[in-house]
Scaffold this motif. Sequence first.
Motif, PDB file in Angstrom:
ATOM      1  N   ALA A 121      -3.957  -7.751  10.918  1.00  0.00           N
ATOM      2  CA  ALA A 121      -3.306  -6.512  10.679  1.00  0.00           C
ATOM      3  C   ALA A 121      -2.266  -6.871   9.193  1.00  0.00           C
ATOM      4  CB  ALA A 121      -2.133  -6.482  11.857  1.00  0.00           C
ATOM      5  N   GLY A 122      -1.831  -7.887   9.081  1.00  0.00           N
ATOM      6  CA  GLY A 122      -0.982  -8.261   7.809  1.00  0.00           C
ATOM      7  C   GLY A 122      -2.052  -8.109   6.549  1.00  0.00           C
ATOM      8  N   VAL A 123      -3.321  -8.499   6.503  1.00  0.00           N
ATOM      9  CA  VAL A 123      -4.324  -8.314   5.439  1.00  0.00           C
ATOM     10  C   VAL A 123      -4.533  -6.777   5.214  1.00  0.00           C
ATOM     11  CG1 VAL A 123      -6.641  -8.617   4.844  1.00  0.00           C
ATOM     12  CG2 VAL A 123      -5.289 -10.455   5.631  1.00  0.00           C
ATOM     13  N   ALA A 124      -4.800  -6.053   6.452  1.00  0.00           N
ATOM     14  CA  ALA A 124      -4.976  -4.660   6.473  1.00  0.00           C
ATOM     15  C   ALA A 124      -3.800  -3.722   5.858  1.00  0.00           C
ATOM     16  CB  ALA A 124      -5.431  -3.975   7.921  1.00  0.00           C
ATOM     17  N   ALA A 125      -2.453  -4.218   6.320  1.00  0.00           N
ATOM     18  CA  ALA A 125      -1.642  -3.534   5.607  1.00  0.00           C
ATOM     19  C   ALA A 125      -1.234  -3.841   4.086  1.00  0.00           C
ATOM     20  CB  ALA A 125      -0.173  -4.139   6.393  1.00  0.00           C
ATOM     21  N   PHE A 126      -1.518  -5.061   3.727  1.00  0.00           N
ATOM     22  CA  PHE A 126      -1.484  -5.480   2.289  1.00  0.00           C
ATOM     23  C   PHE A 126      -2.368  -4.550   1.457  1.00  0.00           C
ATOM     24  CE2 PHE A 126      -2.999  -7.970  -1.213  1.00  0.00           C
ATOM     25  CZ  PHE A 126      -1.836  -8.356  -1.904  1.00  0.00           C
ATOM     26  N   LEU A 181      -3.825  -1.824   2.443  1.00  0.00           N
ATOM     27  CA  LEU A 181      -3.541  -0.284   2.208  1.00  0.00           C
ATOM     28  C   LEU A 181      -2.643   0.003   1.337  1.00  0.00           C
ATOM     29  CD1 LEU A 181      -3.768   2.541   3.565  1.00  0.00           C
ATOM     30  CD2 LEU A 181      -2.188   1.809   5.173  1.00  0.00           C
ATOM     31  N   ARG A 182      -1.540  -0.947   1.199  1.00  0.00           N
ATOM     32  CA  ARG A 182      -0.325  -0.853   0.303  1.00  0.00           C
ATOM     33  C   ARG A 182      -0.548  -0.628  -1.100  1.00  0.00           C
ATOM     34  NH1 ARG A 182       2.406  -4.895   2.000  1.00  0.00           N
ATOM     35  NH2 ARG A 182       3.242  -4.043   3.684  1.00  0.00           N
ATOM     36  N   TRP A 183      -1.275  -1.821  -1.269  1.00  0.00           N
ATOM     37  CA  TRP A 183      -1.616  -1.933  -2.873  1.00  0.00           C
ATOM     38  C   TRP A 183      -3.046  -1.318  -3.256  1.00  0.00           C
ATOM     39  CZ3 TRP A 183       1.911  -3.565  -5.812  1.00  0.00           C
ATOM     40  CH2 TRP A 183       3.028  -4.546  -5.155  1.00  0.00           C
ATOM     41  N   GLY A 184      -3.708  -0.929  -2.395  1.00  0.00           N
ATOM     42  CA  GLY A 184      -4.901   0.099  -2.457  1.00  0.00           C
ATOM     43  C   GLY A 184      -4.418   1.317  -2.896  1.00  0.00           C
ATOM     44  N   PHE A 185      -3.272   1.807  -2.318  1.00  0.00           N
ATOM     45  CA  PHE A 185      -2.701   3.158  -2.387  1.00  0.00           C
ATOM     46  C   PHE A 185      -1.980   3.135  -3.853  1.00  0.00           C
ATOM     47  CE2 PHE A 185       1.112   6.028  -1.955  1.00  0.00           C
ATOM     48  CZ  PHE A 185       0.083   7.375  -1.779  1.00  0.00           C
ATOM     49  N   PHE A 186      -1.177   2.188  -4.078  1.00  0.00           N
ATOM     50  CA  PHE A 186      -0.654   1.842  -5.365  1.00  0.00           C
ATOM     51  C   PHE A 186      -1.732   1.772  -6.517  1.00  0.00           C
ATOM     52  CE2 PHE A 186       0.716  -0.823  -8.868  1.00  0.00           C
ATOM     53  CZ  PHE A 186       1.814  -0.189  -8.725  1.00  0.00           C
TER      54      PHE A 186
END
Length: 276
Positions: free
Chosen positions: A16-21, A23-28
Motif C-alpha cells: 500500500a505504501g509503494v502504491a501510494a508513493f 500514485l503521488r509522484w506519478g501524478f506530480f
Amino acid sequence: MSTAAAVRSPCARRAAGVAAFALRWGFFAAVVGVWQWVAAAAYHPFFPAPAEILDSARRLWFTGAFPTGAVVDGPLASLGRVVGGWALASLLGVALGTLLGLSRSASVAAGPVFAFFRSLPLPALVPVFVLLTTLGTQMVLTVVVFGAVWAVLLATVDGVRSVDPVQVETALVYRVPWSVRLFGVVLPAALPKVFAGLRVSLSQALVLVVVAELFAPNGGLGAQLRDAQNKFDFAALWAVLVVLGVFGYALNTALLAVERRVLGWHRAAAGSLGGP
C-alpha cells in the motif's frame, strides 16, 4: 488463519505504501509534463517551462564550485533563518503556553492581548520591525519569531488545558513531584495539539522569512526574488518559487516524521482503545 493474516499484514502495508508513493509522484510527474507541454506551446515569457526554470536555477546557484556564493547567500541563508526563527518561536511558544495553560486565570487575563496580536496581518508588520530593529538577520529573525510564536503558544495552551483531570488528580494523590507531573503527565498529553501548532507555525515562518528578506539587504531567497523581479528575469523568479516550495515540502515532511516517531505511543494507545 490469523497467523497467515498477521504475516501478510506487513507485506500488505508495504504494498500500500509503494502504491501510494507511485500514485503521488506519478501524478506530480504528469502535472510537470503537462506544464512543460503547455508552456512550450504557448511560449509566454511570464510562464516559462519547467526545463527553462531548471536551467535558470542551474545558472543562478550551481555554476562553478559548489557551494557557490549564490547558494550560501540565497537558499541556505533563508533555510537557516527559517529553522532558527521557527525553533526560537517554538521554544518560546511552548514555554509560555505551558505556563498559561497551567494557570486558568492567567490565560483568561492574557487572552484579549494574544487575540489582538494574533489577528494582526503579519506581513504588514514587517515595515514596523524594519524601523525598530537593525536591517539584516536580526530583523528577519524578529519577524519570524513574533509571527510564528502565536500558533505554537495557543496550541500549547489548548493542549495543556485539555489534559485529562483524572491523570492530574491521580498524580496529586500519589504525591508525584511537580516536575514529574509536568514532564511525565501534562506535556506528553498535550503533545498532539502542540505538534499541530508547530506545523502551522513552520509554514508561517517560511512565508515571513521571504517577506522580511524583501526588505533586508543581506541576501536570502526574498532578496533574490526581488532582484529577479527588478531585472524581469521571470525564469529566475520561478526558480526561487520552486525552491521555496521544495523547502516547504521538505521541512513539513521532516516535522511529520518527527511527530510520528514522538507520538507513536499516542497512536498505539488510541488504536488499542478503538480510536482512529
